[in-house]
Write a protein that holds these residues in place. Structure first.
Motif, mmCIF file in Angstrom:
data_model
loop_
_atom_site.group_PDB
_atom_site.id
_atom_site.type_symbol
_atom_site.label_atom_id
_atom_site.label_comp_id
_atom_site.label_asym_id
_atom_site.label_seq_id
_atom_site.Cartn_x
_atom_site.Cartn_y
_atom_site.Cartn_z
ATOM 1 N N GLN A 55 0.851 -1.187 0.000
ATOM 2 C CA GLN A 55 0.000 0.000 0.000
ATOM 3 C C GLN A 55 0.887 1.237 0.000
ATOM 4 O OE1 GLN A 55 -2.985 -0.447 3.219
ATOM 5 N NE2 GLN A 55 -3.216 1.758 2.980
ATOM 6 N N LEU A 56 0.532 2.208 -0.815
ATOM 7 C CA LEU A 56 1.308 3.454 -0.853
ATOM 8 C C LEU A 56 1.046 4.257 0.421
ATOM 9 C CD1 LEU A 56 3.129 5.354 -2.526
ATOM 10 C CD2 LEU A 56 1.053 6.303 -3.533
ATOM 11 N N THR A 57 2.108 4.686 1.088
ATOM 12 C CA THR A 57 1.949 5.557 2.253
ATOM 13 C C THR A 57 2.178 7.000 1.827
ATOM 14 O OG1 THR A 57 2.762 3.797 3.699
ATOM 15 C CG2 THR A 57 2.733 6.016 4.611
ATOM 16 N N HIS A 58 1.188 7.833 2.077
ATOM 17 C CA HIS A 58 1.281 9.246 1.715
ATOM 18 C C HIS A 58 1.825 10.051 2.881
ATOM 19 C CE1 HIS A 58 -1.065 8.749 -1.990
ATOM 20 N NE2 HIS A 58 -1.723 7.827 -1.314
ATOM 21 N N VAL A 59 2.728 10.955 2.566
ATOM 22 C CA VAL A 59 3.394 11.740 3.592
ATOM 23 C C VAL A 59 3.308 13.219 3.205
ATOM 24 C CG1 VAL A 59 5.718 12.207 4.497
ATOM 25 C CG2 VAL A 59 4.935 9.853 4.278
ATOM 26 N N ALA A 60 3.209 14.094 4.206
ATOM 27 C CA ALA A 60 3.165 15.542 3.949
ATOM 28 C C ALA A 60 4.540 16.157 4.202
ATOM 29 C CB ALA A 60 2.132 16.195 4.869
ATOM 30 N N LEU A 61 4.857 17.179 3.440
ATOM 31 C CA LEU A 61 6.130 17.882 3.603
ATOM 32 C C LEU A 61 5.854 19.322 4.009
ATOM 33 C CD1 LEU A 61 9.289 18.137 3.016
ATOM 34 C CD2 LEU A 61 8.587 18.961 0.759
ATOM 35 N N ILE A 62 6.393 19.743 5.151
ATOM 36 C CA ILE A 62 6.173 21.123 5.590
ATOM 37 C C ILE A 62 7.487 21.885 5.411
ATOM 38 C CG2 ILE A 62 4.998 22.516 7.325
ATOM 39 C CD1 ILE A 62 3.600 19.791 6.748
ATOM 40 N N GLY A 63 7.475 22.849 4.504
ATOM 41 C CA GLY A 63 8.691 23.616 4.201
ATOM 42 C C GLY A 63 9.259 23.190 2.861
ATOM 43 N N GLN A 87 12.222 2.750 -3.732
ATOM 44 C CA GLN A 87 12.707 1.740 -2.800
ATOM 45 C C GLN A 87 11.662 1.307 -1.796
ATOM 46 O OE1 GLN A 87 15.990 3.943 -1.582
ATOM 47 N NE2 GLN A 87 17.258 3.095 -3.185
ATOM 48 N N ASN A 88 10.869 2.270 -1.391
ATOM 49 C CA ASN A 88 9.844 1.983 -0.405
ATOM 50 C C ASN A 88 8.571 2.560 -0.973
ATOM 51 O OD1 ASN A 88 12.531 2.867 1.386
ATOM 52 N ND2 ASN A 88 11.578 0.976 1.988
ATOM 53 N N ASN A 89 7.464 2.000 -0.577
ATOM 54 C CA ASN A 89 6.211 2.458 -1.158
ATOM 55 C C ASN A 89 5.684 3.699 -0.427
ATOM 56 O OD1 ASN A 89 4.243 2.357 -3.071
ATOM 57 N ND2 ASN A 89 3.473 0.323 -2.515
ATOM 58 N N ILE A 90 6.456 4.766 -0.553
ATOM 59 C CA ILE A 90 6.159 6.012 0.147
ATOM 60 C C ILE A 90 6.174 7.153 -0.859
ATOM 61 C CG2 ILE A 90 6.949 7.637 1.924
ATOM 62 C CD1 ILE A 90 8.618 5.326 3.100
ATOM 63 N N ARG A 91 5.245 8.093 -0.706
ATOM 64 C CA ARG A 91 5.228 9.248 -1.593
ATOM 65 C C ARG A 91 4.922 10.515 -0.807
ATOM 66 N NH1 ARG A 91 1.191 11.897 -5.129
ATOM 67 N NH2 ARG A 91 2.423 12.905 -6.757
ATOM 68 N N ILE A 92 5.699 11.555 -1.047
ATOM 69 C CA ILE A 92 5.324 12.868 -0.521
ATOM 70 C C ILE A 92 4.224 13.376 -1.438
ATOM 71 C CG2 ILE A 92 6.065 15.232 -0.048
ATOM 72 C CD1 ILE A 92 8.895 14.182 0.408
ATOM 73 N N ALA A 109 -8.216 16.136 5.171
ATOM 74 C CA ALA A 109 -8.749 15.701 3.874
ATOM 75 C C ALA A 109 -7.922 14.548 3.310
ATOM 76 C CB ALA A 109 -8.770 16.875 2.899
ATOM 77 N N GLN A 110 -6.594 14.624 3.457
ATOM 78 C CA GLN A 110 -5.719 13.628 2.835
ATOM 79 C C GLN A 110 -5.272 12.541 3.824
ATOM 80 O OE1 GLN A 110 -2.911 15.177 -0.126
ATOM 81 N NE2 GLN A 110 -3.796 17.227 0.068
ATOM 82 N N GLN A 111 -5.785 12.650 5.056
ATOM 83 C CA GLN A 111 -5.525 11.642 6.095
ATOM 84 C C GLN A 111 -4.059 11.288 6.272
ATOM 85 O OE1 GLN A 111 -8.283 8.349 5.685
ATOM 86 N NE2 GLN A 111 -10.038 9.713 5.570
ATOM 87 N N PHE A 112 -3.227 12.302 6.383
ATOM 88 C CA PHE A 112 -1.810 12.048 6.647
ATOM 89 C C PHE A 112 -1.595 11.608 8.099
ATOM 90 C CE2 PHE A 112 -1.377 15.386 3.247
ATOM 91 C CZ PHE A 112 -0.736 14.582 2.315
ATOM 92 N N ASP A 113 -0.709 10.651 8.301
ATOM 93 C CA ASP A 113 -0.294 10.250 9.645
ATOM 94 C C ASP A 113 1.119 10.744 9.931
ATOM 95 O OD1 ASP A 113 -2.523 8.734 10.366
ATOM 96 O OD2 ASP A 113 -1.768 6.989 9.251
ATOM 97 N N VAL A 114 1.881 10.946 8.833
ATOM 98 C CA VAL A 114 3.304 11.237 8.971
ATOM 99 C C VAL A 114 3.646 12.499 8.177
ATOM 100 C CG1 VAL A 114 5.622 10.374 8.401
ATOM 101 C CG2 VAL A 114 3.930 8.814 9.359
ATOM 102 N N ALA A 115 4.473 13.355 8.760
ATOM 103 C CA ALA A 115 4.902 14.579 8.086
ATOM 104 C C ALA A 115 6.409 14.751 8.219
ATOM 105 C CB ALA A 115 4.182 15.787 8.680
ATOM 106 N N ILE A 116 6.990 15.387 7.214
ATOM 107 C CA ILE A 116 8.409 15.725 7.230
ATOM 108 C C ILE A 116 8.499 17.230 7.429
ATOM 109 C CG2 ILE A 116 10.532 15.761 5.860
ATOM 110 C CD1 ILE A 116 9.379 13.473 4.176
ATOM 111 N N ILE A 117 9.303 17.712 8.366
ATOM 112 C CA ILE A 117 9.438 19.164 8.471
ATOM 113 C C ILE A 117 10.852 19.641 8.155
ATOM 114 C CG2 ILE A 117 7.436 19.431 10.006
ATOM 115 C CD1 ILE A 117 9.238 19.991 12.285
ATOM 116 N N THR A 118 10.888 20.609 7.242
ATOM 117 C CA THR A 118 12.150 21.228 6.820
ATOM 118 C C THR A 118 11.989 22.751 6.885
ATOM 119 O OG1 THR A 118 11.447 21.250 4.510
ATOM 120 C CG2 THR A 118 12.708 19.342 5.206
#
Lengths: 216, 216
Positions: free
Chosen positions: B82-90, B106-111, B143-152
């Motif tokens: 399953q693709l895991t959707h991630v949010a990017l802040i910054g 490599q991993n089924n992850i997408r920002i 709306a996009q049901q993110f569980d994980v975020a990256i902050i830069t």
């Protein structure tokens, strides 16, 4: 201290202590307790006291540590009175982000040379840093006396570049490629594998109920 | 396996095993010994056997592990179907490098969403990813049901952004800022502090004679 072995985990925490001490010093604080330090850097105070004990008596129990003394000590340990020059191999998106990343503001480190195969980049200056042809790697490492290099090249090129770095005397490699590098014993490779890190984080979030914080 | 606690260190190594198993499988290998695995991922084979033991009997001593079985097992563990959707802040230099970084290969992850304060970036699409106004963080996380975020984001903004992420249900934060974040117990913050990492590497290289590989 030269006779005493420092655990790897302790060595990894020094920059964190150093950074917080800089902050305390610049805000005029004179003393800090291991409990306050613990709160700020999110490391338990027993670990902090044990870490500090490797460097001799840095403070007295119950009196807290002297901020300026500690700062000076760690600054010397971390060689902060001298700028450390680092080479960057691979000036793609991540490489350019690293050139823009201000290592110098927190630690006295500067990426002073970039290397790439892209002829459009070669012989230009990006963010104040000259970009050299990758074939000039050996020559420039010697001329500029680099000990440490960062690699952000494609995975396929990682081991070949590593071999050339090692051949030319590089002793530390910060590896942003997904490849686990083979290096001789006297060279240290540190992996910053962003894809793995993110994957572990997701795993931790999904299985938070079954993962413990104990080591091993 | 749900009753058994997995050590944090083991959990961190799973993506590494998974990646190498993918490689073995794609090159047609049927069996792999813990010694071969050890060579490839640079983790000692006793640790590998102990790690695997947390997941039950994955192989028989002396027979090696079945590559496809292991791959399927880890793939399920890591939720790779399953693709895991991630949010990017910054969406600054580092943020853009991460948008260009192919986590999906490599991993089924997408920002899948970026957030920034820069009005020139907001409402544009960068590398296929929509950039939203940072004020729409809460709305889009829901709306996009993110569980994980990256902050830069810049350090000064890190804790404020973190509080807003936590408020809106984010459970995991990959933190590229130098700030140590304060998060509630049920939220996991993973620090990727590039300046510290590089500083430690330099320290290791300079003091290689006094640093041991033992833990703690």
């Amino acid at each position: 201290m030269k006779d005493k072995k420092i655990p790897r985990a302790t060595a990894k925490r020094l920059p964190l202590y150093y950074r917080y001490l800089q902050y305390l010093f610049s805000s005029g604080k004179k003393k800090v307790s291991s409990a306050d330090l613990s709160d700020a850097v999110k490391i338990d105070s027993a670990t902090i006291r044990r870490d500090f004990s490797y460097f001799g008596a840095l403070g007295k129990r119950g009196y807290g540590y002297d901020v300026e003394d500690l700062l000076n000590f760690f600054s010397k340990q971390l060689n902060q009175d001298q700028l450390t020059h680092v080479a960057l191999i691979g000036v793609g998106h991540l490489g350019r982000a690293l050139l823009n990343y201000n290592f110098q503001s927190q630690n006295n480190i500067r990426i002073s040379a970039g290397f790439d195969v892209d002829e459009d980049l070669v012989d230009t200056i990006y963010e104040g840093v000259p970009i050299y042809r990758i074939d000039d790697l050996g020559e420039q490492i010697k001329a500029q006396q680099f000990d440490v290099a960062i690699i952000t090249v494609p995975g396929e090129a990682a081991q070949d570049i590593t071999d050339r770095l090692v051949e030319n005397g590089i002793k530390g490699i910060m590896n942003f490629t997904p490849i686990r590098l083979t290096v001789p014993e006297n060279v240290r490779a540190m992996n910053v594998d962003l894809s793995n890190e993110l994957q572990s984080l997701i795993y931790f979030v999904q299985y938070s109920d079954v993962i413990t914080d104990e080591n091993e």
